[in-house]
Write a protein that holds these residues in place. Structure first.
Motif, PDB file in Angstrom:
ATOM      1  N   SER A  48       0.838  -1.209   0.000  1.00 17.28           N
ATOM      2  CA  SER A  48       0.000   0.000   0.000  1.00 17.28           C
ATOM      3  C   SER A  48       0.861   1.242   0.000  1.00 17.28           C
ATOM      4  O   SER A  48       0.575   2.220  -0.702  1.00 17.28           O
ATOM      5  CB  SER A  48      -0.886   0.086   1.232  1.00 17.28           C
ATOM      6  OG  SER A  48      -1.237  -1.129   1.714  1.00 17.28           O
ATOM      7  N   VAL A  49       1.911   1.211   0.839  1.00 21.28           N
ATOM      8  CA  VAL A  49       2.768   2.391   0.943  1.00 21.28           C
ATOM      9  C   VAL A  49       3.441   2.661  -0.404  1.00 21.28           C
ATOM     10  O   VAL A  49       3.434   3.793  -0.900  1.00 21.28           O
ATOM     11  CB  VAL A  49       3.827   2.194   2.057  1.00 21.28           C
ATOM     12  CG1 VAL A  49       4.823   3.330   2.051  1.00 21.28           C
ATOM     13  CG2 VAL A  49       3.141   2.080   3.402  1.00 21.28           C
ATOM     14  N   VAL A  50       3.954   1.598  -1.020  1.00 22.04           N
ATOM     15  CA  VAL A  50       4.634   1.770  -2.311  1.00 22.04           C
ATOM     16  C   VAL A  50       3.635   2.246  -3.371  1.00 22.04           C
ATOM     17  O   VAL A  50       3.888   3.217  -4.092  1.00 22.04           O
ATOM     18  CB  VAL A  50       5.297   0.439  -2.740  1.00 22.04           C
ATOM     19  CG1 VAL A  50       5.865   0.556  -4.142  1.00 22.04           C
ATOM     20  CG2 VAL A  50       6.387   0.062  -1.761  1.00 22.04           C
ATOM     21  N   TYR A  51       2.476   1.567  -3.426  1.00 22.23           N
ATOM     22  CA  TYR A  51       1.472   1.936  -4.426  1.00 22.23           C
ATOM     23  C   TYR A  51       1.000   3.375  -4.190  1.00 22.23           C
ATOM     24  O   TYR A  51       0.867   4.154  -5.140  1.00 22.23           O
ATOM     25  CB  TYR A  51       0.300   0.954  -4.364  1.00 22.23           C
ATOM     26  CG  TYR A  51      -0.735   1.137  -5.441  1.00 22.23           C
ATOM     27  CD1 TYR A  51      -0.365   1.397  -6.758  1.00 22.23           C
ATOM     28  CD2 TYR A  51      -2.094   1.034  -5.149  1.00 22.23           C
ATOM     29  CE1 TYR A  51      -1.320   1.555  -7.741  1.00 22.23           C
ATOM     30  CE2 TYR A  51      -3.051   1.182  -6.125  1.00 22.23           C
ATOM     31  CZ  TYR A  51      -2.662   1.451  -7.431  1.00 22.23           C
ATOM     32  OH  TYR A  51      -3.604   1.608  -8.410  1.00 22.23           O
ATOM     33  N   LEU A 113      -3.000  -8.432  -2.292  1.00 21.63           N
ATOM     34  CA  LEU A 113      -3.443  -7.503  -3.332  1.00 21.63           C
ATOM     35  C   LEU A 113      -4.651  -6.699  -2.862  1.00 21.63           C
ATOM     36  O   LEU A 113      -4.739  -5.488  -3.103  1.00 21.63           O
ATOM     37  CB  LEU A 113      -3.794  -8.266  -4.618  1.00 21.63           C
ATOM     38  CG  LEU A 113      -2.604  -8.840  -5.391  1.00 21.63           C
ATOM     39  CD1 LEU A 113      -3.090  -9.554  -6.647  1.00 21.63           C
ATOM     40  CD2 LEU A 113      -1.612  -7.757  -5.758  1.00 21.63           C
ATOM     41  N   ALA A 114      -5.589  -7.372  -2.184  1.00 21.16           N
ATOM     42  CA  ALA A 114      -6.761  -6.661  -1.675  1.00 21.16           C
ATOM     43  C   ALA A 114      -6.322  -5.604  -0.665  1.00 21.16           C
ATOM     44  O   ALA A 114      -6.764  -4.447  -0.722  1.00 21.16           O
ATOM     45  CB  ALA A 114      -7.737  -7.647  -1.034  1.00 21.16           C
ATOM     46  N   ALA A 115      -5.418  -6.010   0.253  1.00 24.30           N
ATOM     47  CA  ALA A 115      -4.956  -5.070   1.269  1.00 24.30           C
ATOM     48  C   ALA A 115      -4.188  -3.920   0.624  1.00 24.30           C
ATOM     49  O   ALA A 115      -4.314  -2.761   1.031  1.00 24.30           O
ATOM     50  CB  ALA A 115      -4.071  -5.795   2.279  1.00 24.30           C
ATOM     51  N   LEU A 116      -3.445  -4.234  -0.404  1.00 30.74           N
ATOM     52  CA  LEU A 116      -2.654  -3.209  -1.105  1.00 30.74           C
ATOM     53  C   LEU A 116      -3.555  -2.138  -1.714  1.00 30.74           C
ATOM     54  O   LEU A 116      -3.352  -0.941  -1.539  1.00 30.74           O
ATOM     55  CB  LEU A 116      -1.827  -3.903  -2.180  1.00 30.74           C
ATOM     56  CG  LEU A 116      -0.963  -3.128  -3.175  1.00 30.74           C
ATOM     57  CD1 LEU A 116       0.159  -4.040  -3.623  1.00 30.74           C
ATOM     58  CD2 LEU A 116      -1.718  -2.648  -4.390  1.00 30.74           C
ATOM     59  N   ARG A 117      -4.598  -2.603  -2.416  1.00 33.71           N
ATOM     60  CA  ARG A 117      -5.473  -1.660  -3.106  1.00 33.71           C
ATOM     61  C   ARG A 117      -6.214  -0.780  -2.100  1.00 33.71           C
ATOM     62  O   ARG A 117      -6.300   0.430  -2.251  1.00 33.71           O
ATOM     63  CB  ARG A 117      -6.472  -2.426  -3.958  1.00 33.71           C
ATOM     64  CG  ARG A 117      -6.920  -1.700  -5.184  1.00 33.71           C
ATOM     65  CD  ARG A 117      -8.022  -2.465  -5.859  1.00 33.71           C
ATOM     66  NE  ARG A 117      -9.271  -2.306  -5.143  1.00 33.71           N
ATOM     67  CZ  ARG A 117      -9.991  -1.189  -5.155  1.00 33.71           C
ATOM     68  NH1 ARG A 117      -9.576  -0.141  -5.821  1.00 33.71           N
ATOM     69  NH2 ARG A 117     -11.112  -1.113  -4.477  1.00 33.71           N
ATOM     70  N   ALA A 120      -3.720   1.498   0.064  1.00 33.76           N
ATOM     71  CA  ALA A 120      -3.103   2.646  -0.617  1.00 33.76           C
ATOM     72  C   ALA A 120      -3.951   3.895  -0.430  1.00 33.76           C
ATOM     73  O   ALA A 120      -3.426   4.991  -0.203  1.00 33.76           O
ATOM     74  CB  ALA A 120      -2.929   2.331  -2.100  1.00 33.76           C
ATOM     75  N   GLU A 121      -5.286   3.720  -0.493  1.00 35.32           N
ATOM     76  CA  GLU A 121      -6.146   4.888  -0.377  1.00 35.32           C
ATOM     77  C   GLU A 121      -6.089   5.464   1.043  1.00 35.32           C
ATOM     78  O   GLU A 121      -6.051   6.694   1.223  1.00 35.32           O
ATOM     79  CB  GLU A 121      -7.581   4.501  -0.739  1.00 35.32           C
ATOM     80  CG  GLU A 121      -8.354   5.705  -1.232  1.00 35.32           C
ATOM     81  CD  GLU A 121      -9.732   5.333  -1.745  1.00 35.32           C
ATOM     82  OE1 GLU A 121      -9.824   4.318  -2.446  1.00 35.32           O
ATOM     83  OE2 GLU A 121     -10.672   6.060  -1.427  1.00 35.32           O
TER      84      GLU A 121
END
Lengths: 268, 114, 462
Positions: A48-51, A113-117, A120-121
């Protein structure tokens, strides 16, 4: 600021938490190790941080539609992973211990992937308050409340699934997984519509008066069933196609593996 | 087992590719929206009804903002100092509120289709 | 379920969080609504005040105001009569009474328009961001404790659950510490209602088990005891019969009579062994421990059993030195009798038996070795079972025996908290590896009363 944070964080956390609790419960059913969630969550948070950091650059891809396209791709990828997970769960339904490594990594990737998306917000939202210190307290408090509600629902949902009678738990989990997966197709289609990759349409109906997407209940149904107050025909079609595709595949695998001695090799 | 239904992603890509030609890059009305001090300028956007319009949102603030509307089914993060394109419509005549999700109390506006 | 405690903690904490947070959220919303109404009334009050003032006639007078509010007074004809310093010169609201929201001067404002008595328009605006921020600051203070209380609630729940589950933990602990042969009832002090059925049924089960064990033991012991008298009688009658036959016919008594006498002797031995076995059961044996020199006792027993060895031309040696232990004389005599009789019985004619009794640190080692056929690894596990005989009834040495010897040895070893080890002899050959029975006695036994209570069931190394 508090209410804003609550709604924003709740929506993002709830989706990831529900997916996580379904997969975690299924891991317990199959007596798999559950250590994978730590890997998945760590990867998700770092991701998330990177995205979030590079979202500005991502947005400029695809003629300014990078955000929509990447997010839609993420949703479709998670959908594919859920399909794979569903099939592997069926193959393992009587403790066959087949493709367990693959199953675990599919779960790790799906949750990450779910946590990343979603993460990120939240990350982008919260870093905006570095410069607005007077609002930070409210924003953080709201984030805590939102996160607390989201994770609590996830935890209770997890125990609810664990409490299901042994015979019905796999079916229940697969139904839930299919609904979540169909919801992902719906969201991805909406993003493609927004990016103008799919033609825009008038919504078929409007149920926002009955149940606002903004309420806690609305968010819960959004995360669980892909509830959408004003869906367009495309979006409904995507939801149904996603659902029917997954259910058909799962049922066919189920029936195939019921016959003894039939080797099944499945590529999803 | 080699069912054709086994690769949903590929099918969706194929589906998308089929639908793409339908998206005609015809000249669409282009509207501009600005975010300054967590406010939308203009806060009321008039667009023609039943027409797809291209909305370019400039974020003049250093902080990110998310253009969001439940009525329009739109949601897009705009980083500080960037611009974003959001397609809207075709819309039936009426009012469609939108807001900045990160500052919803002040960043408010509406699209009026007529 | 991994742990009841974790489950309860997470489930309870989640429920509390969910309920509290949603309640806090509703509280926040309601408070915010009230606060906004309050602010609205404040604007209306300002507008009312401006409307009550005489209408200024000179155009565009500027009055300083605070940051929160701005106002304008317009003539009916559209001329700006009065405004606050932070209000623009263009009209900020519509010409219709009521509230609206719009942007000017870089902020979003909530504007209230009111028509004055003289037909002029009064417009009062308040900054939306400040309204929410002020309200936020107040309301947050009431929401904050709910959040801060959560970790405290978590800690308390953890402790309370731990307390609530303590009796379950105690019960598990007691069951874990129970030895296999300990059938005394569980002694959980005042078990909670939920555990009472479990404790009761466990105790009932233990009682039934104990009663049936007791019945079995009594029956065997009584049967053995009751058999003694008739067997002695048969023995006496057989001897009498032999004498009478000799008196009447002269010469040797018939072969069947000799066989009868051998069978009676075997039966006498069996009954004696059975009685020994039950007598030496650790739970029931009334041991009297006194200092005993195992080396000396071994010498006495070898002397006593020497005829048996001599009959088979076997060589018997005693090694070691004086080895003092706390022991029960009667039980140790039975132990040595059994070991020596076994060694003699199962070793071929002309074989060799070596007895060693030697102190080793805090322990005393008693070892009886022979160069007979020995016991295979697979069978070593089973030879302690009652009536088990190596090779079954078709024993290689074709020797009679009842299969109780090693069970008795084990009972007596347990009584002394000694360990029994079986191995191969140090002087065996490939065909006859020999048997080595080692018993390691502790030199002292702490208390006489708790006979073998604390030895776990499987400690006896086989």
């Amino acid at each position: 600021m508090l209410l804003t944070s609550v709604i924003l964080v709740l929506r993002e956390v709830l989706e990831a938490a529900l997916l996580l609790s379904i997969l975690l419960a299924m891991s317990r059913f199959l007596a798999l190790q559950t250590r994978w969630i730590y890997i998945a969550l760590t990867a998700g948070v770092l991701g998330s941080v990177v995205y979030g950091q590079y979202l500005g650059t991502v947005s400029e891809l695809f003629e300014g539609m990078g955000q929509e396209i990447v997010n839609a791709a993420l949703q479709f990828t998670i959908y594919g992973l859920l399909l794979l997970i569903g099939v592997l769960l069926i193959l393992n339904r009587s403790g066959e211990a087949r493709y367990l490594q693959l199953l675990q990594w599919a779960m790790v990737l799906a949750v990450a992937l779910a946590a990343l998306r979603e993460g990120a917000e939240i990350y982008i939202y919260l870093i905006a308050f570095r410069e607005q210190a007077e609002l930070l307290q409210g924003a953080l408090l709201g984030a805590l409340i939102g996160g607390g509600i989201g994770f609590s629902i996830g935890a209770l949902f997890y125990y609810l699934l664990l409490g299901l009678p042994r015979r019905r738990r796999l079916i229940c989990a697969l139904v839930l997984l299919s609904l979540v997966a169909a919801g992902l197709c719906l969201q991805a289609t909406q993003l493609l519509e927004q990016a103008d990759w799919l033609p825009a349409q008038q919504p078929l109906w409007d149920t926002s008066g009955l149940l606002s997407e903004n309420s806690v209940m609305g968010q819960l149904l959004y995360a669980l069933l892909g509830y959408e107050a004003t869906p367009t025909p495309n979006v409904i079609a995507a939801y149904l196609i996603g659902l029917v595709l997954m259910v058909t595949l799962l049922i066919s695998v189920w029936l195939k593996t019921r016959m003894p001695g039939v080797a099944v090799d499945v590529y999803v | 087992m080699k069912l054709p239904s086994e690769n949903p992603v590929r099918i969706f890509v194929a589906l998308t590719a089929l639908l793409l030609p339908m998206v005609v890059n015809a000249a669409r009305p282009v509207l501009e929206l600005e975010i300054r001090d967590h406010l939308f300028y203009p806060s009321v956007l008039k667009i023609p009804a039943n027409t797809k319009v291209k909305l370019i949102v400039y974020n003049r603030d250093p902080t990110p903002e998310e253009f969001e509307s439940y009525e329009l089914n739109r949601e897009k993060v705009i980083m500080g100092g960037q611009k974003a394109i959001v397609f809207i419509g075709p819309l039936a005549p009426g009012e469609y509120p939108f807001f900045g999700e990160f500052n919803p109390k002040t960043a408010q506006g509406k699209v009026v289709a007529e | 379920m991994k742990s009841i405690r974790t489950f309860l903690l997470i489930a309870l904490l989640s429920t509390i969080t969910l309920v509290n947070f949603i309640a806090a959220l509703h509280g926040y919303r309601a408070s915010m609504e009230e606060a906004q109404k309050l602010f609205d009334r404040q604007i209306m009050a300002t507008a009312g005040l401006l409307a009550a003032l005489p209408v200024p006639q000179t155009g565009d007078r500027v009055v300083e105001e605070n940051d929160l509010q701005a106002f304008q007074v317009w003539s009916d004809g559209g001329q700006l009569l009065l405004r606050s310093g932070n209000a623009p010169e263009t009209q900020i609201g519509q010409r219709s009474e009521g509230f609206s929201e719009l942007n000017f001067s870089g902020f979003r404002w909530r504007v209230y328009s009111q028509r004055g008595a003289a037909g002029h328009w009064i417009q009062v605006a308040e900054r939306v961001d400040l309204r929410y921020r002020l309200a936020d600051e107040v309301i947050l203070q009431s929401v904050l404790p709910i959040l801060l209380g959560l970790p405290a609630a978590g800690l308390l729940i953890w402790l309370v659950i731990g307390r609530g589950l303590s009796s379950l933990r105690n019960l598990a602990e007691e069951l874990r510490n129970k030895r296999a042969e300990d059938l005394s009832p569980l002694t959980l002090a005042a078990p909670p209602e939920e555990l009472q059925p479990l404790v009761h049924s466990t105790n009932a089960l233990l009682n039934r088990l104990r009663a049936s064990f007791e019945r079995e033991r009594r029956f065997s012991a009584d049967a053995a005891h009751e058999l003694r008298t008739p067997i002695s009688a048969i023995q006496v009658h057989a001897e009498n019969l032999a004498k009478e036959l000799q008196l009447r016919d002269g010469g040797e008594p018939p072969e069947s009579l000799a066989q009868l006498q051998r069978s009676v002797a075997r039966m006498t031995h069996l009954v004696e062994q059975m009685l020994n076995l039950f007598r030496t059961t650790p739970e029931h044996y009334p041991a009297r421990f006194e200092p005993i020199d195992l080396h000396r006792l071994a010498r006495e027993m070898i002397a006593e059993l020497y005829p048996a060895f001599a009959q088979k031309n076997q060589e018997v040696e005693l090694e070691g030195t004086a080895a003092q232990i706390q022991g029960d004389q009667f039980a140790l005599v039975i132990l040595l009798q059994n070991l020596l009789a076994n060694a003699s019985k199962y070793t071929q004619d002309g074989g060799r038996v070596v007895v060693t009794a030697i102190p080793e640190g805090e322990q005393v080692l008693l070892r009886v070795e022979d160069n007979g056929p020995g016991i295979s690894d697979a069978e070593r596990e089973r030879v302690f079972e009652r009536f088990y005989r190596v090779g079954g009834d078709r024993h290689a040495s074709a020797t009679s025996g009842c299969g109780l010897g090693l069970s008795i040895v084990q009972h007596i070893a347990e009584l002394h908290r000694a360990q029994v080890r079986l191995g191969t002899s140090s002087f065996g050959s490939a065909q006859t590896p020999g048997l080595s029975v080692e018993i390691v006695f502790p030199k002292t036994i702490n208390t006489v009363n708790d006979t073998a209570e604390d030895i776990p069931a499987n400690e006896t190394t086989l």
